[in-house]
Design a protein around this motif. Structure first.
Motif, PDB file in Angstrom:
ATOM      1  N   TYR A   1       1.124  -0.841  -0.309  1.00  0.00           N
ATOM      2  CA  TYR A   1       0.297  -0.281   0.336  1.00  0.00           C
ATOM      3  C   TYR A   1       0.725   1.482   0.462  1.00  0.00           C
ATOM      4  O   TYR A   1       0.329   2.200  -0.633  1.00  0.00           O
ATOM      5  CB  TYR A   1      -0.808   0.087   0.459  1.00  0.00           C
ATOM      6  N   GLN A   2       2.142   1.217   0.659  1.00  0.00           N
ATOM      7  CA  GLN A   2       2.372   2.061   1.040  1.00  0.00           C
ATOM      8  C   GLN A   2       3.662   2.503  -0.010  1.00  0.00           C
ATOM      9  O   GLN A   2       4.105   3.721  -0.786  1.00  0.00           O
ATOM     10  CB  GLN A   2       3.925   2.622   1.698  1.00  0.00           C
ATOM     11  N   ARG A   3       3.474   1.206  -1.074  1.00  0.00           N
ATOM     12  CA  ARG A   3       4.460   1.777  -2.337  1.00  0.00           C
ATOM     13  C   ARG A   3       3.691   2.186  -2.965  1.00  0.00           C
ATOM     14  O   ARG A   3       3.865   2.619  -4.377  1.00  0.00           O
ATOM     15  CB  ARG A   3       5.290   0.006  -2.470  1.00  0.00           C
ATOM     16  N   ARG A   4       2.541   1.921  -3.598  1.00  0.00           N
ATOM     17  CA  ARG A   4       1.912   2.155  -4.228  1.00  0.00           C
ATOM     18  C   ARG A   4       1.588   3.228  -4.293  1.00  0.00           C
ATOM     19  O   ARG A   4       1.142   4.202  -5.432  1.00  0.00           O
ATOM     20  CB  ARG A   4       0.789   1.491  -4.888  1.00  0.00           C
ATOM     21  N   ARG A   5       0.794   3.915  -3.290  1.00  0.00           N
ATOM     22  CA  ARG A   5       0.516   5.184  -2.440  1.00  0.00           C
ATOM     23  C   ARG A   5       1.908   6.235  -3.005  1.00  0.00           C
ATOM     24  O   ARG A   5       1.934   6.957  -3.589  1.00  0.00           O
ATOM     25  CB  ARG A   5       0.453   5.100  -1.238  1.00  0.00           C
ATOM     26  N   LYS A   6       3.154   5.804  -2.500  1.00  0.00           N
ATOM     27  CA  LYS A   6       4.381   6.715  -3.231  1.00  0.00           C
ATOM     28  C   LYS A   6       4.235   6.847  -4.506  1.00  0.00           C
ATOM     29  O   LYS A   6       4.423   7.899  -5.250  1.00  0.00           O
ATOM     30  CB  LYS A   6       5.687   6.481  -2.752  1.00  0.00           C
ATOM     31  N   VAL A   7       3.705   6.014  -5.476  1.00  0.00           N
ATOM     32  CA  VAL A   7       4.330   6.125  -6.858  1.00  0.00           C
ATOM     33  C   VAL A   7       3.066   7.053  -7.130  1.00  0.00           C
ATOM     34  O   VAL A   7       2.906   7.623  -8.061  1.00  0.00           O
ATOM     35  CB  VAL A   7       3.570   4.820  -7.356  1.00  0.00           C
ATOM     36  N   THR A   8       2.264   6.935  -6.697  1.00  0.00           N
ATOM     37  CA  THR A   8       0.660   7.792  -7.441  1.00  0.00           C
ATOM     38  C   THR A   8       1.136   9.402  -7.057  1.00  0.00           C
ATOM     39  O   THR A   8       1.212   9.472  -7.680  1.00  0.00           O
ATOM     40  CB  THR A   8      -0.928   6.979  -6.561  1.00  0.00           C
ATOM     41  N   LEU A   9       1.193   9.660  -5.438  1.00  0.00           N
ATOM     42  CA  LEU A   9       1.790  11.046  -5.188  1.00  0.00           C
ATOM     43  C   LEU A   9       3.004  11.403  -5.629  1.00  0.00           C
ATOM     44  O   LEU A   9       2.838  12.676  -6.490  1.00  0.00           O
ATOM     45  CB  LEU A   9       2.343  10.936  -3.435  1.00  0.00           C
ATOM     46  N   ASP A  10       3.334  10.865  -6.877  1.00  0.00           N
ATOM     47  CA  ASP A  10       5.035  11.303  -7.082  1.00  0.00           C
ATOM     48  C   ASP A  10       4.492  11.721  -8.384  1.00  0.00           C
ATOM     49  O   ASP A  10       5.279  12.505  -9.058  1.00  0.00           O
ATOM     50  CB  ASP A  10       5.991  10.054  -7.627  1.00  0.00           C
ATOM     51  N   ALA A  11       3.590  10.158  -9.600  1.00  0.00           N
ATOM     52  CA  ALA A  11       2.599  10.327 -10.721  1.00  0.00           C
ATOM     53  C   ALA A  11       2.472  12.490 -10.536  1.00  0.00           C
ATOM     54  O   ALA A  11       1.490  13.025 -11.279  1.00  0.00           O
ATOM     55  CB  ALA A  11       2.016   9.982 -11.373  1.00  0.00           C
ATOM     56  N   ARG A  12       1.973  12.029  -9.078  1.00  0.00           N
ATOM     57  CA  ARG A  12       0.260  13.264  -9.507  1.00  0.00           C
ATOM     58  C   ARG A  12       1.240  14.834  -8.958  1.00  0.00           C
ATOM     59  O   ARG A  12       0.604  16.081  -9.958  1.00  0.00           O
ATOM     60  CB  ARG A  12      -0.650  13.621  -8.323  1.00  0.00           C
ATOM     61  N   ASN A  13       2.821  14.463  -8.042  1.00  0.00           N
ATOM     62  CA  ASN A  13       3.180  15.543  -8.055  1.00  0.00           C
ATOM     63  C   ASN A  13       3.990  16.007  -9.079  1.00  0.00           C
ATOM     64  O   ASN A  13       4.143  17.177  -9.658  1.00  0.00           O
ATOM     65  CB  ASN A  13       4.633  15.605  -6.858  1.00  0.00           C
ATOM     66  N   LYS A  14       3.997  15.101 -10.209  1.00  0.00           N
ATOM     67  CA  LYS A  14       4.938  15.108 -12.323  1.00  0.00           C
ATOM     68  C   LYS A  14       4.082  15.895 -11.982  1.00  0.00           C
ATOM     69  O   LYS A  14       4.057  17.262 -12.985  1.00  0.00           O
ATOM     70  CB  LYS A  14       5.509  14.437 -12.838  1.00  0.00           C
ATOM     71  N   ARG A  15       2.268  16.133 -12.489  1.00  0.00           N
ATOM     72  CA  ARG A  15       1.690  16.888 -13.399  1.00  0.00           C
ATOM     73  C   ARG A  15       1.077  17.900 -12.885  1.00  0.00           C
ATOM     74  O   ARG A  15       1.160  18.698 -13.205  1.00  0.00           O
ATOM     75  CB  ARG A  15       0.651  16.013 -12.928  1.00  0.00           C
ATOM     76  N   LEU A  16       1.149  18.170 -11.692  1.00  0.00           N
ATOM     77  CA  LEU A  16       1.773  19.385 -10.816  1.00  0.00           C
ATOM     78  C   LEU A  16       2.700  20.493 -11.484  1.00  0.00           C
ATOM     79  O   LEU A  16       2.227  21.629 -11.175  1.00  0.00           O
ATOM     80  CB  LEU A  16       0.365  19.349  -9.684  1.00  0.00           C
ATOM     81  N   PHE A  17       3.801  19.604 -10.966  1.00  0.00           N
ATOM     82  CA  PHE A  17       4.852  20.737 -11.209  1.00  0.00           C
ATOM     83  C   PHE A  17       6.420  19.691 -11.823  1.00  0.00           C
ATOM     84  O   PHE A  17       6.482  19.322 -11.755  1.00  0.00           O
ATOM     85  CB  PHE A  17       5.567  20.294  -9.451  1.00  0.00           C
ATOM     86  N   PRO A  18       5.100  20.117 -13.336  1.00  0.00           N
ATOM     87  CA  PRO A  18       6.333  19.080 -14.033  1.00  0.00           C
ATOM     88  C   PRO A  18       7.544  19.918 -14.470  1.00  0.00           C
ATOM     89  O   PRO A  18       7.709  20.747 -13.920  1.00  0.00           O
ATOM     90  CB  PRO A  18       5.275  19.646 -15.601  1.00  0.00           C
ATOM     91  N   PRO A  19       8.670  19.077 -13.979  1.00  0.00           N
ATOM     92  CA  PRO A  19      10.466  19.345 -14.361  1.00  0.00           C
ATOM     93  C   PRO A  19      10.361  20.182 -15.583  1.00  0.00           C
ATOM     94  O   PRO A  19       9.796  19.767 -16.998  1.00  0.00           O
ATOM     95  CB  PRO A  19      11.128  18.370 -14.271  1.00  0.00           C
ATOM     96  N   PRO A  20      11.269  21.486 -15.793  1.00  0.00           N
ATOM     97  CA  PRO A  20      11.350  22.326 -16.665  1.00  0.00           C
ATOM     98  C   PRO A  20      12.141  21.768 -17.569  1.00  0.00           C
ATOM     99  O   PRO A  20      13.052  21.222 -17.522  1.00  0.00           O
ATOM    100  CB  PRO A  20      12.217  23.387 -15.650  1.00  0.00           C
TER     101      PRO A  20
END
Length: 200
Positions: free
Chosen positions: A171-190
């Motif tokens: 559960y924690q691993r999947r949640r981390k992947v989900t949060l990382d993907a969400r952060n990449k959508r909200l704050f894409p790298p330059p």
């Protein structure tokens, strides 16, 4: 306050809900499962805390399962909330079978023979001994139950540990992947420019 209950539950109602869920057992089981998975601690701390609660539920210490679980979780450095949730292993549906099994195992260890005891009969006899408040009538049952609770608690705690540990880890691993993907959508790298390319 908005969404507050109009009538506050009484102490008797809170005790009844703690012993017997207001909704179905399946819904309560899913609720406790989600509570365990969403705890903020390491998988080991959550799993060892839950195992401590499961172990304490095998003892005949009615009314002291929470304290026993907290003490074991503190010694083993487990999560206290997980320990409290682990005591849900012992409930009105499972207590007759837990007490009958611990009683039979304890009788076998002490006297070399295991009586063919019905779970509901042992449950009724144990309750009547508690209400009688007589040590003479309670000790012959509690002594073998304490002894039988040790192997059963160890087995149940070990199984609970590995199940909870793996579930929390996934559960924690999947949640981390989900949060990382969400952060990449909200704050894409330059985007890198060609001027920053060292090979140019």
């Amino acid at each position: 306050m908005l969404f507050r209950r109009r009538n506050r539950p009484t102490h008797v109602e809170r005790l009844r809900v703690a012993v017997w869920p207001r909704h179905s057992w399946a819904r309560s089981t899913r609720y406790f499962g989600k509570r365990v998975l969403r705890l903020t601690a390491t998988p080991h701390a959550i799993a060892i805390g839950f195992a401590a609660g499961a172990f304490s539920s095998c003892t005949p210490l009615i009314g002291f399962h929470f304290l026993t679980a907290f003490a074991l979780a503190w010694v083993l450095r487990g999560n206290m909330i997980a320990a409290a949730l682990g005591t849900s292993i012992g409930n009105p549906l499972t207590f007759p079978f837990i007490w009958a099994f611990t009683y039979k195992v304890g009788q076998w260890v002490l006297y070399g023979q295991a009586p063919d005891a019905d779970p509901h009969a042992v449950h009724a006899q144990f309750q009547s001994s508690l209400f009688a408040k007589s040590l003479d009538s309670l000790l012959p049952m509690v002594k073998p139950m304490f002894i039988g609770a040790v192997p059963m608690g160890l087995v149940l705690g070990t199984v609970s540990y590995f199940i909870v540990y793996k579930s929390v880890e996934v559960y924690q691993r999947r949640r981390k992947v989900t949060l990382d993907a969400r952060n990449k959508r909200l704050f894409p790298p330059p985007n890198r420019s060609f001027d920053d390319d060292p090979g140019s």
